[in-house]
Scaffold this motif. Structure first.
Motif, short mmCIF file in Angstrom:
data_model
loop_
_atom_site.label_atom_id
_atom_site.label_comp_id
_atom_site.label_asym_id
_atom_site.label_seq_id
_atom_site.Cartn_x
_atom_site.Cartn_y
_atom_site.Cartn_z
N PHE A 86 -4.17 6.42 -1.33
CA PHE A 86 -2.79 5.85 -2.17
C PHE A 86 -3.73 4.92 -3.14
O PHE A 86 -5.18 4.90 -3.58
N ASN A 87 -2.88 3.61 -3.30
CA ASN A 87 -2.81 3.25 -4.09
C ASN A 87 -2.44 1.68 -3.31
O ASN A 87 -1.26 1.45 -2.64
N THR A 88 -2.81 0.15 -4.81
CA THR A 88 -2.21 -0.94 -3.68
C THR A 88 -1.69 -1.74 -5.21
O THR A 88 -2.28 -1.58 -6.05
N SER A 110 2.23 5.16 -9.54
CA SER A 110 0.81 5.70 -9.43
C SER A 110 -0.12 6.21 -8.27
O SER A 110 -0.74 5.37 -7.33
N VAL A 111 0.17 7.58 -7.77
CA VAL A 111 -0.32 7.88 -6.48
C VAL A 111 -1.54 9.24 -6.15
O VAL A 111 -0.77 10.73 -6.89
N PRO A 112 -2.78 9.09 -6.30
CA PRO A 112 -3.31 10.22 -6.27
C PRO A 112 -3.38 11.00 -5.07
O PRO A 112 -2.80 11.15 -4.13
N PRO A 113 -3.70 12.48 -4.52
CA PRO A 113 -3.04 13.39 -4.22
C PRO A 113 -3.31 12.90 -2.35
O PRO A 113 -5.09 12.71 -2.87
N LEU A 153 0.98 -1.37 -0.02
CA LEU A 153 0.59 0.24 -0.45
C LEU A 153 0.71 1.02 0.00
O LEU A 153 1.71 1.35 0.82
N VAL A 154 0.50 2.11 -0.84
CA VAL A 154 1.10 3.22 -1.14
C VAL A 154 0.63 4.20 -1.01
O VAL A 154 -0.52 4.85 -1.47
N TYR A 155 1.24 5.43 0.44
CA TYR A 155 0.19 6.39 1.10
C TYR A 155 1.26 7.78 0.16
O TYR A 155 2.08 8.02 0.23
#
Length: 540
Positions: free
Chosen positions: A283-285, A277-280, A205-207
């Motif tokens: 998070f994305n997984t 790629s992660v939104p402002p 999980l990328v924050y």
């Protein structure tokens, strides 16, 4: 305004104020001047009411010296490992505070208060500066670690709440347990160092704590070369395997044993790299698992081992390329997108730290003071040819500069910068000389003694060697007297081109010669105690 007090003086506060009371009494008894205890706000209110014009100062007082050969420019680099730790924890604190707000303060039972207190404390002028003694530096790091562990629980719980459906009602007891890997700088992440067979996978999980979308390349240590990466929609995405360098493995073994008290039975062999790629403020997984890699989008790095010879070795899969000469030294930079081409070199050297005075001046190099006694170039002479790794996401150039400097240069296919990482230490001082290690980036640009450094990570200030715009200056130390703090970056320009360097921690830097930028990366004084090992990187 007459300021009162200085370092250590308030340990005698009763005596200090008793004497100050007498001074105020007799000044006021004379009657010509009214003296009083004041504060900055009282003083500025009084100045404002006088309706007098105030002078405007737009530059600073760097570099500072309190004696002829005592330029306070060494502390810009002292204890670089602690400086990096403070910066990492500051960014982590920002993200943790956001997550604490999202789920509601107190619901998880953990807060960011302890980490915030530790970060506030370490802003002291004898903390992040690196001028403290070793046991004090250890205490600062310990407080940061304690604060991180408490914030880590909050972050894990918050991310579990946000990632689970119906999170508002389930935040009291989320079922997902997210772990974190704070020791990736020494290639240690127990969560990813597992066998992903039997259908198991690692959920990453990328924050993103920034207010805009971010796309970056992530690197995670793994045990096997049979690794695939999927996005949150189950689609396999492009990934690349990079063998872990021996220098990184050595660093891992040394510090993980100190951290755990024992050495792990097995250790990872590869980094898996992929673009995330992660939104402002979101998070994305991603999912890392064992499987057969699709040759069209996933591939290992092509290895060109040490000993390979090439007269025109070119690195870079995108518009940005670096060229190396036959000796393995960087020689040219080119960017087809911006149409910039420039002869380009990077070298290492160290300044010999003055360890005793000369004549009537006993000043030596130390935690505060940079006083070089000559410089020594560090030559590789191609004795250890570079190792080249090529792949679909990035190229890497590994260079063993000498026995205590290892460098990795990365050129990303989709990025417009070059990234350099180095492992330095322990710095040898067997000869009795302190050493202050610097790297030089050399171009043919005509910069007319001028360069620019940031002001506490904000705007940039113009610097001119041996010159101050507001007063006539005599620089007694031509090197130390032209060093400035570099918190964010430093750049030079010649009207047509610009060379900019961004740093991952505060260091000292300058442009001692036209067309050149140098950064002091590490220092070990024969009379001082600074950390021996550190890992760092900068971006061009």
């Amino acid at each position: 305004m007459f300021t009162m007090g200085t370092d250590f003086k308030y340990q005698y506060a009763e005596s200090w104020f008793r004497q100050m009371d007498r001074l105020i009494h007799y000044v006021n008894k004379d009657g010509r001047v009214n003296a009083l205890y004041s504060t900055p706000s009282i003083y500025t209110d009084a100045k404002f009411s006088a309706n007098e014009p105030w002078p405007l100062k737009t530059n600073d007082f760097f570099p500072y010296a309190d004696r002829r050969n005592a330029y306070w420019t060494g502390y810009f680099t002292s204890r670089p490992a602690l400086k990096r730790y403070v910066r990492i924890m500051s960014g982590y604190y920002l993200a943790a505070r956001q997550l604490e707000f999202f789920i509601g303060r107190g619901k998880s039972g953990f807060t960011t208060d302890s980490l915030g207190d530790a970060l506030a404390l370490v802003q002291h002028h004898d903390a992040v500066t690196g001028t403290e003694k070793q046991h004090v530096a250890d205490d600062y790091a310990k407080r940061l670690s304690i604060g991180y562990k408490k914030a880590e629980e909050l972050v894990s719980t918050s991310l579990a709440c946000l990632s689970e459906s119906g999170s508002n009602s389930r935040c009291s007891s989320p079922t997902t347990n997210f772990g974190q890997c704070p020791l990736l700088n020494i290639t240690y992440c127990p969560l990813s160092e597992k066998n992903f067979s039997q259908g198991k996978s690692l959920v990453v999980l990328v924050y993103n704590s920034l207010g805009w979308e971010r796309e970056d390349v992530l690197r995670i240590p793994v045990m096997s070369d049979s690794i695939v990466v999927h996005d949150s929609k189950g689609r396999e995405i492009e990934s690349q395997l990079l063998p872990i360098a021996n220098a990184s493995s050595y660093l891992r073994d040394k510090h993980v044993k100190a951290y755990l008290g024992t050495s792990p039975a097995s250790k990872p062999k590869f980094w898996v790299a992929f673009s995330a790629s992660v939104p402002p403020l979101g998070f994305n997984t991603y999912f890392v698992s064992s499987g057969k890699r699709s040759a069209s989008i996933s591939s290992p790095s092509t290895l060109y081992p040490q000993g390979s010879k090439s007269r025109n070795l070119q690195v870079g899969q995108g518009h940005l390329k670096l060229q190396y000469d036959a000796a393995g030294a960087l020689s040219r930079y080119s960017d087809s997108k911006t149409r910039v081409e420039e002869n380009f070199k990077q070298k290492y050297k160290y300044y010999i730290g003055q360890d005793h005075g000369d004549g009537d001046d006993p000043q030596a190099s130390g935690a505060y003071i940079f006083r070089p006694n000559g410089s020594v170039p560090i030559k590789t002479d191609g004795q250890v040819p570079p190792t080249i790794l090529r792949g679909p996401i990035l190229d890497e150039v590994h260079q063993q500069i000498n026995s205590w400097i290892y460098q990795i240069t990365r050129v990303y296919k989709e990025k417009d910068y070059v990234e350099t990482e180095f492992i330095i230490g322990p710095i040898p001082v067997d000869d009795g000389n302190g050493k202050e290690l610097s790297t030089e980036i050399i171009t043919s640009m005509a910069t007319d003694r001028t360069f620019y450094t940031d002001s506490s990570g904000r705007d940039f200030i113009k610097r001119v060697r041996d010159y101050r715009s507001e007063w006539k200056i005599e620089v007694n130390q031509p090197i130390a007297g032209n060093y400035y703090p570099v918190n964010l970056g430093i750049y030079v320009e010649d009207g047509t081109k610009e060379l900019s360097v961004l740093v991952d921690r505060s260091v000292g830097g300058s442009s001692i010669k036209d067309g050149q930028i140098e950064l002091m990366l590490h220092r070990y004084m024969s009379r001082s105690t600074v950390a021996q090992y550190f890992l760092a990187s900068f971006i061009l």
